[in-house]
Design a protein around this motif. Structure first.
Motif, PDB file in Angstrom:
ATOM      1  N   UNK A   1      -5.106   6.187  -0.492  1.00  0.00           N
ATOM      2  CA  UNK A   1      -4.649   6.735   0.789  1.00  0.00           C
ATOM      3  C   UNK A   1      -5.370   6.080   1.959  1.00  0.00           C
ATOM      4  N   UNK A   2      -6.663   5.840   1.810  1.00  0.00           N
ATOM      5  CA  UNK A   2      -7.418   5.171   2.875  1.00  0.00           C
ATOM      6  C   UNK A   2      -6.874   3.769   3.135  1.00  0.00           C
ATOM      7  N   UNK A   3      -6.531   3.059   2.064  1.00  0.00           N
ATOM      8  CA  UNK A   3      -5.969   1.714   2.220  1.00  0.00           C
ATOM      9  C   UNK A   3      -4.618   1.778   2.931  1.00  0.00           C
ATOM     10  N   UNK A   4      -3.805   2.745   2.568  1.00  0.00           N
ATOM     11  CA  UNK A   4      -2.507   2.902   3.234  1.00  0.00           C
ATOM     12  C   UNK A   4      -2.697   3.172   4.724  1.00  0.00           C
ATOM     13  N   UNK A   5      -3.665   4.008   5.050  1.00  0.00           N
ATOM     14  CA  UNK A   5      -3.930   4.340   6.454  1.00  0.00           C
ATOM     15  C   UNK A   5      -4.399   3.113   7.224  1.00  0.00           C
ATOM     16  N   UNK A   6      -5.248   2.297   6.583  1.00  0.00           N
ATOM     17  CA  UNK A   6      -5.739   1.090   7.242  1.00  0.00           C
ATOM     18  C   UNK A   6      -4.604   0.103   7.506  1.00  0.00           C
ATOM     19  N   UNK A   7      -3.635   0.058   6.604  1.00  0.00           N
ATOM     20  CA  UNK A   7      -2.516  -0.870   6.749  1.00  0.00           C
ATOM     21  C   UNK A   7      -1.492  -0.390   7.773  1.00  0.00           C
ATOM     22  N   UNK A   8      -1.257   0.940   7.810  1.00  0.00           N
ATOM     23  CA  UNK A   8      -0.254   1.492   8.728  1.00  0.00           C
ATOM     24  C   UNK A   8      -0.570   2.962   8.958  1.00  0.00           C
TER      25      UNK A   8
ATOM     26  N   UNK B   1       1.388  -3.793   1.348  1.00  0.00           N
ATOM     27  CA  UNK B   1       2.515  -2.854   1.285  1.00  0.00           C
ATOM     28  C   UNK B   1       1.968  -1.424   1.324  1.00  0.00           C
ATOM     29  N   UNK B   2       1.893  -0.822   2.518  1.00  0.00           N
ATOM     30  CA  UNK B   2       1.239   0.476   2.694  1.00  0.00           C
ATOM     31  C   UNK B   2       1.896   1.583   1.882  1.00  0.00           C
ATOM     32  N   UNK B   3       3.230   1.599   1.833  1.00  0.00           N
ATOM     33  CA  UNK B   3       3.925   2.677   1.120  1.00  0.00           C
ATOM     34  C   UNK B   3       3.599   2.688  -0.370  1.00  0.00           C
ATOM     35  N   UNK B   4       3.315   1.519  -0.933  1.00  0.00           N
ATOM     36  CA  UNK B   4       2.957   1.467  -2.350  1.00  0.00           C
ATOM     37  C   UNK B   4       1.636   2.193  -2.590  1.00  0.00           C
TER      38      UNK B   4
ATOM     39  N   UNK C   1     -12.575  11.645 -10.771  1.00  0.00           N
ATOM     40  CA  UNK C   1     -12.005  10.306 -10.791  1.00  0.00           C
ATOM     41  C   UNK C   1     -10.668  10.274 -10.059  1.00  0.00           C
ATOM     42  N   UNK C   2      -9.853  11.321 -10.238  1.00  0.00           N
ATOM     43  CA  UNK C   2      -8.564  11.380  -9.572  1.00  0.00           C
ATOM     44  C   UNK C   2      -8.702  11.401  -8.062  1.00  0.00           C
ATOM     45  N   UNK C   3      -9.632  12.216  -7.557  1.00  0.00           N
ATOM     46  CA  UNK C   3      -9.857  12.272  -6.113  1.00  0.00           C
ATOM     47  C   UNK C   3     -10.357  10.933  -5.588  1.00  0.00           C
ATOM     48  N   UNK C   4     -11.227  10.299  -6.349  1.00  0.00           N
ATOM     49  CA  UNK C   4     -11.764   9.001  -5.931  1.00  0.00           C
ATOM     50  C   UNK C   4     -10.651   7.967  -5.816  1.00  0.00           C
ATOM     51  N   UNK C   5      -9.788   7.914  -6.826  1.00  0.00           N
ATOM     52  CA  UNK C   5      -8.700   6.939  -6.812  1.00  0.00           C
ATOM     53  C   UNK C   5      -7.674   7.265  -5.725  1.00  0.00           C
ATOM     54  N   UNK C   6      -7.311   8.540  -5.635  1.00  0.00           N
ATOM     55  CA  UNK C   6      -6.322   8.938  -4.628  1.00  0.00           C
ATOM     56  C   UNK C   6      -6.850   8.670  -3.221  1.00  0.00           C
ATOM     57  N   UNK C   7      -8.122   8.972  -2.982  1.00  0.00           N
ATOM     58  CA  UNK C   7      -8.723   8.738  -1.670  1.00  0.00           C
ATOM     59  C   UNK C   7      -8.715   7.255  -1.318  1.00  0.00           C
ATOM     60  N   UNK C   8      -9.081   6.422  -2.274  1.00  0.00           N
ATOM     61  CA  UNK C   8      -9.110   4.980  -2.017  1.00  0.00           C
ATOM     62  C   UNK C   8      -7.714   4.453  -1.677  1.00  0.00           C
TER      63      UNK C   8
END
Length: 763
Positions: A342-349, A309-312, A333-340
């Protein structure tokens, strides 16, 4: 007789002129009337075609025929002696003059009346729409979140269509409920021609969604549909896609292949994941720190239920970003989590504008301005109605790149798409205010107050408006904080600022930035106990936020506890390397460790040390001034002079006061240049205008002004401020004694945690 003379005699020129004027007037009038009658666009095209075909026929008729007392005859059959073409010509002359007068009047009305009206949106009103909040008609009132979620997703689908102007969620949510104005009034307020209404009913495993598209001015129903389906995620997205396509077709909005693909995409087939996502987005829309934490839980639940679910993942990235901004999550830590996420969302859609906006924000925070700009542009390409992308992109252009006019263009577009969101409308005013264009700024800010008197963000003296606004909606914390900022940063009335900050914090007690700001106000006033309490609270709320750590540094420095102050200064520097605490610089300089002082700036501001032609702007003019002192002591006087001159040149484009004001940067520059008289004169002007922010630190401890410490005039100005602060603190205590100042309940902060401890003890 020549051909020209014969054409003139037969009135061919006059007929042509009269025909052209009549044709032009006819087309102009038709272009206004035909759309109002809701006739197809081809009707106007067909009319233009008929007029064009008729022109040569009229000329041929004028050449071949003549009007006589006996009627129309062929020219060849008329005796020249009996011809009345000269009389017909005079009549045509009068007709042409009359037609020209009508045309001139029409042009004057169009130029001076119609053009004087407010600028219309860039997209045709016929292709503009507002999606009003969907009504929850389920038996269970708790299902309102689901109706809101369906509404948000329908709106999101429509906003992807470039050929439509779609009003943002913030503006339409003001019409939630039964007691809303008539549709024509709503449409006029939002600047649209069409309204989409809907309702949602949940009953067991069934859902009924009813929608209707209405042409607002005439209250004509263009389309109505009721969907009765089994409650599945696939059915929900199928309904949303069908609604978006039907609306686009009804409004004759073209759909690109990319937009077709986006509308046909099913983000998740897991109903429980979709419900969790709805709840997460609605929590995130509230924005306070507690809501961001709740949003993370919902988005993580949605991801667990459907890892695809990319939007999640986008929602999770934005939640982490908000937590990081508020300081409840460490920047690294915030940048690391946010980046991960967002990258997953991009990979999905990779076709979600929301994903690219989130990535743009992350790239910006990491210092990749070029990558951030490309990502913002991609976000707007995929979602041309996405207001958060416009506002964040404008911030990048203004804050980092000094491209102010481009930034303002984006903000104006955002205001067009979100016309009833004062949080958006105030932004052009804020930006113009920062540029010193106060009249333009005031116009935007007054407009913001008109659409939502509960919100305004300004450093212009319109406090009467703001105070009246609170009578309308006294529950919005940011309004109080904004007023407090104005009093502190512009008026020099810290006593009044305390009042407004206290009220704002009582409404949103979980914001560490506001608590730290209130604590620093008390330091300026000389009330150490209150400062200790509020700064201690801020560090408890946001231990990973840079500003509470800066405030704690100042708190210890105020008590001459330099070792503890240095601990917090180092922590703040680690949290945000772009912030180089002057305490660290001055500590190294006093010890004669010039290379170490220089090294503080090498990583964060390499352009100031290496570039032959360093660019000095909004993000680095103050570090450039601070670095100049280091360079002067290191024997790099030429580079120091270059930075000081560039900084002075830049700040002359800024106002002195306000959030974007330069404060006493000119005083520091003149002092470092050795021109004491100019420095003292500038300081006198700053104090008279209302500068007071951290006065005790800059005037008593900042090494940049050390050359002025022995000047009687300088010491007299310090004494003047001390007297003023004592008087203001007395007023604060008097207000508190009389009950006119009610501090909100403070978090329990043990004294040994707030004071006498280093950041290491808080981990």
């Amino acid at each position: 007789m020549s051909l020209i003379a014969e054409l003139r005699r037969r009135n061919v020129f006059r007929v042509g002129a009269a025909y052209a004027i009549v044709a032009w007037l006819l087309i102009e009038v038709a272009s206004v009337i035909l759309p109002a009658l809701r006739l197809p666009e081809w009707t106007l095209t067909f009319l233009v075609f008929l007029v064009a075909v008729g022109f040569p026929l009229a000329l041929i008729f004028a050449w071949a025929f003549e009007l006589t007392p006996e009627g129309i005859k062929r020219e060849a059959n008329v005796d020249r002696a009996e011809s009345i073409t000269h009389r017909t010509g005079r009549k045509l002359d009068f007709a042409i003059i009359g037609l020209l007068a009508i045309a001139v009047v029409y042009l004057a009305v169009d130029k001076f009346v119609l053009e004087a009206e407010p600028e219309q949106p860039s997209v045709a009103r016929e292709k503009s729409i507002a999606v009003l909040p969907f009504a929850n008609i389920s038996p269970d009132p708790e299902d309102a979140y689901f109706a809101d979620g369906i509404h948000d997703e329908v709106l999101a689908q429509l906003s992807k269509i470039r050929d439509l102007k779609v009003i943002s969620r913030t503006s339409v949510m003001g019409y939630k409920g039964e007691s809303r104005p008539p549709l024509p009034k709503i449409a006029a307020e939002l600047g649209v021609a069409n309204i989409l209404e809907g309702s949602v009913r949940l009953a067991g495993n069934q859902v009924r969604i009813t929608t209707q598209l209405i042409e607002a001015e005439s209250d004509t129903h263009l389309w109505t549909e009721t969907y009765d389906r089994e409650l599945t995620a696939a059915n929900i997205f199928s309904i949303q896609s069908d609604v978006a396509k039907t609306v686009a077709n009804a409004l004759q909005a073209a759909l690109s292949p990319q937009e077709e693909h986006q509308l046909n995409t099913v983000p998740t087939e897991n109903m429980a994941a979709l419900k969790a996502y709805f709840l997460g987005t609605q929590r995130l829309a509230r924005e306070p720190a507690a809501a961001a934490v709740e949003a993370v839980d919902y988005f993580q639940r949605a991801m667990e239920l459907d890892p695809g679910f990319a939007l999640a993942y986008v929602g999770l990235a934005d939640s982490y970003s908000l937590q990081m901004y508020l300081g409840s999550l460490a920047s690294e830590e915030g940048l690391k989590r946010a980046q991960a996420a967002a990258d997953k969302a991009l990979a999905l859609d990779d076709q979600l504008g929301e994903t690219h906006k989130s990535l743009a924000q992350i790239k910006w925070w990491k210092g990749d301005e070029e990558g951030a700009e490309l990502a913002f542009r991609r976000a707007l390409e995929l979602n041309p109605n996405y207001v958060p992308a416009y506002t964040s992109y404008s911030d990048l252009l203004r804050i980092e790149l000094d491209r102010y006019e481009e930034s303002l263009t984006l903000l104006r577009k955002a205001a067009e798409l979100d016309p009833l969101s004062a949080a958006v409308i105030h932004r052009p005013g804020h930006a113009l205010d920062a540029l010193g264009r106060f009249d333009e700024a005031l116009a935007w800010l007054e407009r913001a107050l008109e659409v939502d008197p509960s919100y305004a963000h300004t450093y212009i003296t319109i406090l009467a408006w703001l105070e009246r606004a609170l009578e309308v909606d006294p529950s919005y914390a940011h309004t109080y904080i904004t007023i407090g900022e104005h009093y502190a940063l512009v008026s020099g009335r810290l006593d009044e600022a305390v009042v407004w900050y206290a009220r704002g914090i009582s409404l949103d007690p979980g914001n560490p930035l506001d608590s730290s700001a209130l604590g620093m106000l008390f330091l300026d006033l000389g009330d150490f106990d209150r400062a200790e309490s509020w700064i201690g609270q801020s560090i408890e709320l946001g231990p990973e936020s840079v500003w509470p750590n800066i405030a704690m540094q100042l708190l210890h420095l105020y008590r001459d506890e330099e070792a503890l102050a240095l601990d917090y200064a180092r922590r703040a520097f680690a949290l945000d390397p772009l912030f180089v605490p002057l305490l660290l610089r001055d500590h190294e300089l006093r010890a004669g460790r010039y290379p170490e002082a220089r090294a503080l700036y090498e990583k964060s501001y390499p352009e100031l040390l290496k570039d032959d032609d360093p660019k000095v702007g909004s993000m680095n003019y103050q570090p450039a001034i601070d670095l100049a002192l280091v360079l002067a002591k290191s024997g790099e006087q030429d580079r120091a002079d270059l930075l000081l001159n560039r900084s002075l040149q830049y700040i002359q484009t800024l106002p002195r006061l306000g959030e974007a004001g330069y404060g006493i940067a000119d005083v520091e520059i003149y002092a470092l240049q050795g021109d004491k008289q100019k420095a003292l004169s500038a300081l006198r002007q700053a104090i008279d205008e209302g500068w007071r922010t951290l006065w005790w630190y800059f005037l008593k401890r900042d090494l940049s002004l050390e050359s002025l410490h022995g000047e009687p005039e300088f010491q007299a100005m310090i004494a003047e401020i001390e007297t003023d602060m004592a008087a203001q603190l007395k007023r604060v205590r008097e207000m508190e004694r009389r009950g006119g100042l009610a501090f909100p309940a403070e978090l329990p902060v043990p004294r040994d945690r707030a004071m006498g401890s280093s950041p290491r003890d808080l981990q």
